[in-house]
Design a protein around this motif. Structure first.
Motif, PDB file in Angstrom:
ATOM      1  N   GLU A  47      85.967 -45.952 -29.672  1.00  0.00           N
ATOM      2  CA  GLU A  47      86.695 -45.303 -28.578  1.00  0.00           C
ATOM      3  C   GLU A  47      85.780 -44.607 -27.577  1.00  0.00           C
ATOM      4  OE1 GLU A  47      89.680 -42.784 -30.249  1.00  0.00           O
ATOM      5  OE2 GLU A  47      90.621 -44.449 -31.327  1.00  0.00           O
ATOM      6  N   GLU A  48      84.614 -44.193 -28.016  1.00  0.00           N
ATOM      7  CA  GLU A  48      83.656 -43.535 -27.107  1.00  0.00           C
ATOM      8  C   GLU A  48      82.796 -44.542 -26.347  1.00  0.00           C
ATOM      9  OE1 GLU A  48      83.620 -42.571 -30.555  1.00  0.00           O
ATOM     10  OE2 GLU A  48      85.192 -41.138 -30.072  1.00  0.00           O
ATOM     11  N   ARG A  49      83.124 -45.817 -26.512  1.00  0.00           N
ATOM     12  CA  ARG A  49      82.380 -46.925 -25.894  1.00  0.00           C
ATOM     13  C   ARG A  49      80.936 -46.980 -26.363  1.00  0.00           C
ATOM     14  NH1 ARG A  49      84.377 -48.194 -19.779  1.00  0.00           N
ATOM     15  NH2 ARG A  49      86.422 -48.914 -20.412  1.00  0.00           N
ATOM     16  N   THR A  50      80.735 -46.658 -27.612  1.00  0.00           N
ATOM     17  CA  THR A  50      79.435 -46.789 -28.239  1.00  0.00           C
ATOM     18  C   THR A  50      79.416 -48.126 -28.976  1.00  0.00           C
ATOM     19  OG1 THR A  50      79.293 -44.405 -28.550  1.00  0.00           O
ATOM     20  CG2 THR A  50      77.814 -45.756 -29.873  1.00  0.00           C
ATOM     21  N   LEU A  51      78.384 -48.890 -28.755  1.00  0.00           N
ATOM     22  CA  LEU A  51      78.276 -50.204 -29.371  1.00  0.00           C
ATOM     23  C   LEU A  51      78.230 -50.078 -30.888  1.00  0.00           C
ATOM     24  CD1 LEU A  51      77.827 -53.266 -28.848  1.00  0.00           C
ATOM     25  CD2 LEU A  51      75.384 -52.792 -28.947  1.00  0.00           C
ATOM     26  N   THR A  52      79.103 -50.815 -31.548  1.00  0.00           N
ATOM     27  CA  THR A  52      79.122 -50.785 -33.005  1.00  0.00           C
ATOM     28  C   THR A  52      78.694 -52.115 -33.615  1.00  0.00           C
ATOM     29  OG1 THR A  52      81.466 -51.372 -33.076  1.00  0.00           O
ATOM     30  CG2 THR A  52      80.933 -49.031 -33.101  1.00  0.00           C
ATOM     31  N   ALA A  53      78.865 -53.221 -32.866  1.00  0.00           N
ATOM     32  CA  ALA A  53      78.481 -54.535 -33.395  1.00  0.00           C
ATOM     33  C   ALA A  53      78.430 -55.556 -32.267  1.00  0.00           C
ATOM     34  CB  ALA A  53      79.478 -55.000 -34.452  1.00  0.00           C
ATOM     35  N   MET A  54      77.692 -56.637 -32.523  1.00  0.00           N
ATOM     36  CA  MET A  54      77.643 -57.784 -31.616  1.00  0.00           C
ATOM     37  C   MET A  54      77.981 -59.009 -32.449  1.00  0.00           C
ATOM     38  SD  MET A  54      76.649 -56.717 -28.556  1.00  0.00           S
ATOM     39  CE  MET A  54      75.965 -58.090 -27.692  1.00  0.00           C
ATOM     40  N   LEU A  55      78.960 -59.782 -31.998  1.00  0.00           N
ATOM     41  CA  LEU A  55      79.371 -60.988 -32.704  1.00  0.00           C
ATOM     42  C   LEU A  55      79.016 -62.196 -31.856  1.00  0.00           C
ATOM     43  CD1 LEU A  55      82.914 -59.796 -33.773  1.00  0.00           C
ATOM     44  CD2 LEU A  55      80.825 -59.724 -35.116  1.00  0.00           C
ATOM     45  N   GLN A  56      78.381 -63.195 -32.475  1.00  0.00           N
ATOM     46  CA  GLN A  56      77.985 -64.406 -31.755  1.00  0.00           C
ATOM     47  C   GLN A  56      78.712 -65.614 -32.321  1.00  0.00           C
ATOM     48  OE1 GLN A  56      73.756 -65.268 -30.977  1.00  0.00           O
ATOM     49  NE2 GLN A  56      74.129 -67.199 -32.028  1.00  0.00           N
ATOM     50  N   THR A  57      79.281 -66.441 -31.426  1.00  0.00           N
ATOM     51  CA  THR A  57      79.965 -67.663 -31.821  1.00  0.00           C
ATOM     52  C   THR A  57      79.438 -68.805 -30.971  1.00  0.00           C
ATOM     53  OG1 THR A  57      81.961 -66.394 -32.277  1.00  0.00           O
ATOM     54  CG2 THR A  57      82.221 -68.758 -32.091  1.00  0.00           C
ATOM     55  N   ASN A  58      79.093 -69.928 -31.630  1.00  0.00           N
ATOM     56  CA  ASN A  58      78.715 -71.129 -30.900  1.00  0.00           C
ATOM     57  C   ASN A  58      79.998 -71.894 -30.607  1.00  0.00           C
ATOM     58  OD1 ASN A  58      77.838 -73.597 -29.978  1.00  0.00           O
ATOM     59  ND2 ASN A  58      76.209 -73.816 -31.495  1.00  0.00           N
TER      60      ASN A  58
END
Length: 97
Positions: free
Chosen positions: A80-91
């Protein structure tokens, strides 16, 4: 600092297919980052449902691109604070998730 919700990183062998793909990305509000084959959806421009957009791009890539082309969909997950928690990558050109 500019924050992005989604990055699209791609390698497309056919110049006409690449140009049409880039036009499709621009139509949905993504912007090119630098001079490389990377487009991004800025967080403040975020208006579309990410999963629906990802499904659309997957269908587009499978219909219009060759099997040796690659389209990576990188999605940021934030709290909610717009802090990055994860990055997901999909091909999107692969059969696997």
């Amino acid at each position: 600092m500019i924050q992005y919700k989604t990055l699209i990183i791609y390698a497309i062998s056919s110049d006409p297919s690449k140009k049409l793909f880039e036009e499709e990305l621009e139509k949905y509000g993504l912007e090119r980052i630098g001079t490389q084959d990377i487009f991004a959806l800025p967080l403040e421009e975020y208006r579309t449902k990410v999963q629906a957009f990802k499904a659309y791009l997957r269908a587009y890539a499978r219909k219009h691109l060759d099997n040796q082309d690659t389209v990576l969909f990188v999605e940021s997950r934030m709290n909610e604070e717009r802090t990055l928690t994860a990055m997901l990558q999909t091909n999107l050109t692969s059969e696997e998730e």
